[in-house]
Design a protein around this motif. Sequence first.
Motif, PDB file in Angstrom:
ATOM      1  N   LEU A 164     -22.064 -12.705   6.446  1.00 40.34           N
ATOM      2  CA  LEU A 164     -23.394 -12.650   7.050  1.00 40.34           C
ATOM      3  C   LEU A 164     -23.444 -13.524   8.300  1.00 40.34           C
ATOM      4  CD1 LEU A 164     -25.575 -13.016   3.816  1.00 40.34           C
ATOM      5  CD2 LEU A 164     -25.127 -10.921   5.099  1.00 40.34           C
ATOM      6  N   PRO A 165     -24.137 -13.081   9.338  1.00 42.33           N
ATOM      7  CA  PRO A 165     -24.223 -13.881  10.563  1.00 42.33           C
ATOM      8  C   PRO A 165     -25.118 -15.105  10.399  1.00 42.33           C
ATOM      9  CG  PRO A 165     -25.585 -11.919  10.751  1.00 42.33           C
ATOM     10  CD  PRO A 165     -24.807 -11.767   9.482  1.00 42.33           C
ATOM     11  N   GLN A 166     -26.119 -15.007   9.515  1.00 41.06           N
ATOM     12  CA  GLN A 166     -27.022 -16.131   9.316  1.00 41.06           C
ATOM     13  C   GLN A 166     -27.817 -15.945   8.026  1.00 41.06           C
ATOM     14  OE1 GLN A 166     -29.471 -15.709  12.868  1.00 41.06           O
ATOM     15  NE2 GLN A 166     -31.121 -14.818  11.653  1.00 41.06           N
ATOM     16  N   VAL A 167     -28.351 -17.055   7.523  1.00 43.19           N
ATOM     17  CA  VAL A 167     -29.292 -17.040   6.408  1.00 43.19           C
ATOM     18  C   VAL A 167     -30.407 -18.016   6.763  1.00 43.19           C
ATOM     19  CG1 VAL A 167     -27.550 -16.459   4.669  1.00 43.19           C
ATOM     20  CG2 VAL A 167     -28.075 -18.862   5.142  1.00 43.19           C
ATOM     21  N   THR A 168     -31.527 -17.911   6.074  1.00 45.99           N
ATOM     22  CA  THR A 168     -32.659 -18.805   6.319  1.00 45.99           C
ATOM     23  C   THR A 168     -32.878 -19.684   5.097  1.00 45.99           C
ATOM     24  OG1 THR A 168     -33.734 -17.157   7.731  1.00 45.99           O
ATOM     25  CG2 THR A 168     -35.110 -18.949   6.893  1.00 45.99           C
ATOM     26  N   PHE A 169     -32.937 -20.995   5.327  1.00 39.46           N
ATOM     27  CA  PHE A 169     -33.145 -21.942   4.226  1.00 39.46           C
ATOM     28  C   PHE A 169     -34.565 -22.498   4.283  1.00 39.46           C
ATOM     29  CE2 PHE A 169     -33.081 -26.029   2.098  1.00 39.46           C
ATOM     30  CZ  PHE A 169     -32.288 -25.794   0.973  1.00 39.46           C
ATOM     31  N   TYR A 170     -35.273 -22.376   3.157  1.00 37.66           N
ATOM     32  CA  TYR A 170     -36.611 -22.950   3.019  1.00 37.66           C
ATOM     33  C   TYR A 170     -36.514 -24.122   2.052  1.00 37.66           C
ATOM     34  CZ  TYR A 170     -38.191 -18.493   5.024  1.00 37.66           C
ATOM     35  OH  TYR A 170     -38.377 -17.400   5.837  1.00 37.66           O
ATOM     36  N   ALA A 171     -36.667 -25.331   2.560  1.00 37.79           N
ATOM     37  CA  ALA A 171     -36.511 -26.529   1.727  1.00 37.79           C
ATOM     38  C   ALA A 171     -37.758 -26.785   0.892  1.00 37.79           C
ATOM     39  CB  ALA A 171     -36.224 -27.743   2.607  1.00 37.79           C
ATOM     40  N   ALA A 172     -37.549 -27.092  -0.372  1.00 34.65           N
ATOM     41  CA  ALA A 172     -38.660 -27.392  -1.276  1.00 34.65           C
ATOM     42  C   ALA A 172     -39.415 -28.637  -0.806  1.00 34.65           C
ATOM     43  CB  ALA A 172     -38.134 -27.602  -2.691  1.00 34.65           C
ATOM     44  N   THR A 173     -40.710 -28.644  -1.061  1.00 34.89           N
ATOM     45  CA  THR A 173     -41.558 -29.781  -0.669  1.00 34.89           C
ATOM     46  C   THR A 173     -42.398 -30.242  -1.855  1.00 34.89           C
ATOM     47  OG1 THR A 173     -43.265 -28.259   0.123  1.00 34.89           O
ATOM     48  CG2 THR A 173     -41.685 -29.094   1.753  1.00 34.89           C
ATOM     49  N   PRO A 174     -41.766 -30.647  -2.961  1.00 35.76           N
ATOM     50  CA  PRO A 174     -42.551 -31.101  -4.114  1.00 35.76           C
ATOM     51  C   PRO A 174     -43.367 -32.345  -3.772  1.00 35.76           C
ATOM     52  CG  PRO A 174     -40.245 -31.706  -4.370  1.00 35.76           C
ATOM     53  CD  PRO A 174     -40.325 -30.815  -3.170  1.00 35.76           C
ATOM     54  N   GLY A 175     -44.640 -32.324  -4.132  1.00 40.40           N
ATOM     55  CA  GLY A 175     -45.508 -33.457  -3.820  1.00 40.40           C
ATOM     56  C   GLY A 175     -45.783 -33.615  -2.349  1.00 40.40           C
ATOM     57  N   GLY A 176     -45.531 -32.547  -1.566  1.00 41.78           N
ATOM     58  CA  GLY A 176     -45.811 -32.588  -0.136  1.00 41.78           C
ATOM     59  C   GLY A 176     -44.721 -33.223   0.696  1.00 41.78           C
ATOM     60  N   LYS A 177     -43.585 -33.595   0.069  1.00 44.64           N
ATOM     61  CA  LYS A 177     -42.500 -34.235   0.797  1.00 44.64           C
ATOM     62  C   LYS A 177     -41.240 -33.393   0.671  1.00 44.64           C
ATOM     63  CE  LYS A 177     -39.982 -38.609   1.219  1.00 44.64           C
ATOM     64  NZ  LYS A 177     -39.800 -39.976   0.656  1.00 44.64           N
ATOM     65  N   GLU A 178     -40.616 -33.089   1.817  1.00 40.93           N
ATOM     66  CA  GLU A 178     -39.414 -32.257   1.796  1.00 40.93           C
ATOM     67  C   GLU A 178     -38.274 -32.970   1.098  1.00 40.93           C
ATOM     68  OE1 GLU A 178     -36.391 -30.501   5.134  1.00 40.93           O
ATOM     69  OE2 GLU A 178     -38.518 -29.997   5.367  1.00 40.93           O
ATOM     70  N   ILE A 179     -37.473 -32.202   0.345  1.00 43.08           N
ATOM     71  CA  ILE A 179     -36.324 -32.773  -0.355  1.00 43.08           C
ATOM     72  C   ILE A 179     -35.358 -33.410   0.632  1.00 43.08           C
ATOM     73  CG2 ILE A 179     -36.454 -31.171  -2.300  1.00 43.08           C
ATOM     74  CD1 ILE A 179     -34.203 -29.560  -0.915  1.00 43.08           C
ATOM     75  N   ALA A 180     -34.561 -34.366   0.146  1.00 42.40           N
ATOM     76  CA  ALA A 180     -33.600 -35.066   1.000  1.00 42.40           C
ATOM     77  C   ALA A 180     -32.606 -34.078   1.597  1.00 42.40           C
ATOM     78  CB  ALA A 180     -32.868 -36.130   0.196  1.00 42.40           C
ATOM     79  N   TYR A 181     -32.224 -34.324   2.832  1.00 38.90           N
ATOM     80  CA  TYR A 181     -31.326 -33.416   3.533  1.00 38.90           C
ATOM     81  C   TYR A 181     -29.978 -33.319   2.833  1.00 38.90           C
ATOM     82  CZ  TYR A 181     -29.095 -31.007   7.412  1.00 38.90           C
ATOM     83  OH  TYR A 181     -28.442 -30.074   8.178  1.00 38.90           O
TER      84      TYR A 181
END
Length: 285
Positions: A164-181
């Motif tokens: 695949l040329p690309q994929v899209t990542f949507y990072a979880a935001t539990p409690g309004g804060k994005e998960i650690a990178y």
Amino acid sequence: MISCSDIMKILEEHSPKEYACEWDNIGLLVGRKNKEVNRVMVALDATMEVVKIACDMRCDMLITHHPLIFSPVKKITDESVLGEKLLLLAENGVSYFAMHTNYDTVGGDFVNMAQAVANRLGLIAAKPIVQCELPNQGMGRFCELPKPMTRDEVCEYIKQSLDLPQVTFYAATPGGKEIAYDKTFSKIAIMPGSGKSFIDDVVRDEYGCDLYLTGDIGYHEADYAKELGLSIIDATHDGLEKVFASNIAKLLKQKLSFVDKIIKTIKLYAKPVTPYVLIILVIML
């Protein structure tokens, strides 16, 4: 002599038609069951380009995952794209067969659509996301990754494994804060095609996945999943399901001992809607 009916029997034994969703339209949609088959094309979709290639290559049968006909057809003329495709198939004697949600749900040797994707990714599949009455059969798969991976690592792994040329990542935001990178993932849920309606099934399951690989994720579905603590990788609808062609061609080669060879593999590029469509032609002797 191999007939269209013989090919249909193989496909329907692999993915019985009774496991298709009620709204689906599968099986033989154009042509005669008793037609002699010497050449088969397998593709994800019966696009105009696919239909024309099937006719030009003198194929006797076209097999796709997505059905060409969904809604009732009131007329078949060259005034519409659908009518033109149906006319081309009929006029050139191409029998047309679709196996859609039955293949998504059930597969011989437990290889349905999701398991085919899991196999391509080298994942250990634990169980279906939506279980049907057959043991270990159903839509989607909960899987273990080969090793813990960060978001960048798992995205690159999927891109390389599925070409695949690309994929899209949507990072979880539990409690309004994005998960650690640098957060690592060990488990992943897979739902090829359109998986937005199964987000709750993934989140609620005791398997405990916090990463979901699917397609057709929109803004609102991504936002909803993120707030539930579920990160999503959108590899596009066809990006995941393009394994259909090679897997069905492999099935036919296994079941028909007199398959001569795969004579042509064609990749169609129609960005951005369909990055890759894989077509495989199989010669029958």
